[in-house]
Design a protein around this motif. Sequence first.
Motif, mmCIF file in Angstrom:
data_model
loop_
_atom_site.group_PDB
_atom_site.id
_atom_site.type_symbol
_atom_site.label_atom_id
_atom_site.label_comp_id
_atom_site.label_asym_id
_atom_site.label_seq_id
_atom_site.Cartn_x
_atom_site.Cartn_y
_atom_site.Cartn_z
ATOM 1 N N ASN A 118 0.813 -1.216 0.000
ATOM 2 C CA ASN A 118 0.000 0.000 0.000
ATOM 3 C C ASN A 118 0.846 1.266 0.000
ATOM 4 O OD1 ASN A 118 -2.686 -0.892 -0.190
ATOM 5 N ND2 ASN A 118 -2.737 -1.433 1.972
ATOM 6 N N ASN A 119 2.133 1.120 0.241
ATOM 7 C CA ASN A 119 3.035 2.259 0.137
ATOM 8 C C ASN A 119 3.255 2.660 -1.324
ATOM 9 O OD1 ASN A 119 6.420 3.105 0.426
ATOM 10 N ND2 ASN A 119 4.851 4.182 1.576
ATOM 11 N N HIS A 120 2.878 1.765 -2.226
ATOM 12 C CA HIS A 120 2.976 2.043 -3.662
ATOM 13 C C HIS A 120 1.760 2.882 -4.079
ATOM 14 C CE1 HIS A 120 3.434 1.539 -7.964
ATOM 15 N NE2 HIS A 120 4.556 0.871 -7.784
ATOM 16 N N THR A 121 2.002 3.934 -4.859
ATOM 17 C CA THR A 121 0.927 4.856 -5.230
ATOM 18 C C THR A 121 -0.130 4.221 -6.120
ATOM 19 O OG1 THR A 121 2.292 5.647 -7.066
ATOM 20 C CG2 THR A 121 2.352 6.912 -5.015
ATOM 21 N N ASN A 122 0.170 3.097 -6.745
ATOM 22 C CA ASN A 122 -0.777 2.485 -7.681
ATOM 23 C C ASN A 122 -1.328 1.142 -7.220
ATOM 24 O OD1 ASN A 122 1.591 3.784 -9.820
ATOM 25 N ND2 ASN A 122 -0.492 4.563 -9.871
ATOM 26 N N ILE A 123 -1.048 0.753 -5.964
ATOM 27 C CA ILE A 123 -1.545 -0.523 -5.441
ATOM 28 C C ILE A 123 -2.501 -0.267 -4.287
ATOM 29 C CG2 ILE A 123 -0.931 -2.725 -4.371
ATOM 30 C CD1 ILE A 123 1.776 -2.582 -5.692
ATOM 31 N N SER A 124 -3.651 -0.930 -4.314
ATOM 32 C CA SER A 124 -4.628 -0.842 -3.227
ATOM 33 C C SER A 124 -4.938 -2.244 -2.721
ATOM 34 C CB SER A 124 -5.932 -0.180 -3.713
ATOM 35 O OG SER A 124 -5.711 1.167 -4.041
ATOM 36 N N SER A 125 -4.492 -2.534 -1.491
ATOM 37 C CA SER A 125 -4.805 -3.816 -0.858
ATOM 38 C C SER A 125 -5.687 -3.524 0.347
ATOM 39 C CB SER A 125 -3.525 -4.543 -0.430
ATOM 40 O OG SER A 125 -3.819 -5.874 -0.044
ATOM 41 N N ASN A 126 -6.881 -4.123 0.359
ATOM 42 C CA ASN A 126 -7.950 -3.685 1.253
ATOM 43 C C ASN A 126 -8.079 -4.445 2.561
ATOM 44 O OD1 ASN A 126 -9.576 -1.564 -0.426
ATOM 45 N ND2 ASN A 126 -9.071 -3.210 -1.845
ATOM 46 N N GLY A 127 -7.006 -5.084 3.009
ATOM 47 C CA GLY A 127 -7.040 -5.722 4.311
ATOM 48 C C GLY A 127 -7.673 -7.097 4.316
ATOM 49 N N GLU A 128 -7.962 -7.576 5.520
ATOM 50 C CA GLU A 128 -8.473 -8.936 5.736
ATOM 51 C C GLU A 128 -10.000 -8.914 5.684
ATOM 52 O OE1 GLU A 128 -7.832 -12.221 9.269
ATOM 53 O OE2 GLU A 128 -6.227 -10.762 8.903
ATOM 54 N N ILE A 129 -10.554 -8.758 4.499
ATOM 55 C CA ILE A 129 -11.988 -8.509 4.376
ATOM 56 C C ILE A 129 -12.846 -9.715 4.776
ATOM 57 C CG2 ILE A 129 -11.657 -6.772 2.598
ATOM 58 C CD1 ILE A 129 -12.462 -8.791 0.523
ATOM 59 N N PHE A 130 -12.311 -10.915 4.656
ATOM 60 C CA PHE A 130 -13.103 -12.097 5.011
ATOM 61 C C PHE A 130 -12.958 -12.492 6.481
ATOM 62 C CE2 PHE A 130 -13.007 -12.803 0.360
ATOM 63 C CZ PHE A 130 -14.382 -12.866 0.156
ATOM 64 N N SER A 131 -12.414 -11.587 7.281
ATOM 65 C CA SER A 131 -12.429 -11.812 8.726
ATOM 66 C C SER A 131 -13.857 -11.666 9.254
ATOM 67 C CB SER A 131 -11.508 -10.818 9.438
ATOM 68 O OG SER A 131 -11.928 -9.483 9.204
ATOM 69 N N VAL A 132 -14.702 -10.973 8.479
ATOM 70 C CA VAL A 132 -16.133 -10.855 8.799
ATOM 71 C C VAL A 132 -16.831 -12.105 8.284
ATOM 72 C CG1 VAL A 132 -18.230 -9.501 8.458
ATOM 73 C CG2 VAL A 132 -16.013 -8.343 8.645
ATOM 74 N N LYS A 133 -17.407 -12.891 9.179
ATOM 75 C CA LYS A 133 -17.950 -14.206 8.821
ATOM 76 C C LYS A 133 -19.074 -14.138 7.801
ATOM 77 C CE LYS A 133 -16.667 -16.557 13.133
ATOM 78 N NZ LYS A 133 -17.159 -17.323 14.301
ATOM 79 N N ASP A 134 -19.921 -13.112 7.869
ATOM 80 C CA ASP A 134 -21.045 -13.008 6.941
ATOM 81 C C ASP A 134 -20.585 -12.942 5.492
ATOM 82 O OD1 ASP A 134 -22.769 -13.072 9.053
ATOM 83 O OD2 ASP A 134 -23.147 -10.911 9.107
#
Length: 342
Positions: A118-134
């Motif tokens: 995410n320190n790269h200006t052109n990369i977006s990594s959105n975290g651990e999204i499936f930590s939410v069970k639903d």
Amino acid sequence: MAEDPSFLPKDGFVLKLPKKSSLVLRMVVLLFVMVCAVYICSICLKQIGVSPNYGFLNVEVFERPCPEPNIEPWDIPFVHYPKPKTYNRDECSCHPVRYFAILSMQRSGSGWFETLLNNHTNISSNGEIFSVKDRRANVSTIFETLDKVYNLDWLSSASKNECTSAVGFKWMLNQGLMKHHEEIVEYFKTRGVSAIFLFRKNLLRRMISVLANSYDRDAKLLNGTHKSHTHSAKEAEILAGYKPMINTTLLINELRQIQEMTLKALTYFNTTRHILVYYEDVVKNLTRLDDVQEFLKVPKRKLKSRQVKIHGGSLSKHVQNWEEVMTTLKGTNFENFLHQEF
């Protein structure tokens, strides 16, 4: 005696039209001309893509196709031009985007690795999204979540002002990934998603980190706040002050299970486009990140992270029953974990 024609009026045979009839005729001609003009205009408008409407003029906008990217034919399925529902990409609409997922396990350095990306200006990594069970309740909810992320409709702190060239997230193996691996592999191949495997070589260090993090969820050593990652040497020192007790009876079996899960994941996703990265290799040499940037086809940058490692140095100072652990692992396939620095 015949009548003398001279006695008849000179204009007796001249038919005079009323003035009103002349006006009506002119109106009919004018109306005819107007109808013809409207018809001709409607034909012309249809040809140039403009259609009349009551009260408004709707102009049909024809989108210019994006120029073909200069890439190899085999790489075409991995290049995308997403159209978000929540906003317009405007000048970035023809900027190609690649999809990725970081496949990892808890306490394997994925948080630190993601901050580097995410320190790269052109990369977006959105975290651990499936930590939410639903979000991982079934295949349908998984696919809905994936579609939202890859359509650039998943807005988070990782969203960039610059044109995004690569978008993805972290996905832990125990968050529905292994359970629905067949469907997810098919999704990856169909949608052109690339997998970044991030694992730790030293599974003993990972186990210590898991135990310590689990303890801090309840203890909240940092002023009553639980933190999985630290950004100062002082915070790291406080968290490292807790020394977990390892159950040596289950130790070898648990290490073997983690090893087998890692191998299964590599086997399941072997047919996808992927790269294998080990946490220890990145720690030793940050230029390993160049390979990842090349894999994502983004401009190479020097990437940095503010995170500070918690359990550094010799493992002997991080485990209560170190002698017992040493005795248990000596002479096994896991003995090398006792001496590895990272």
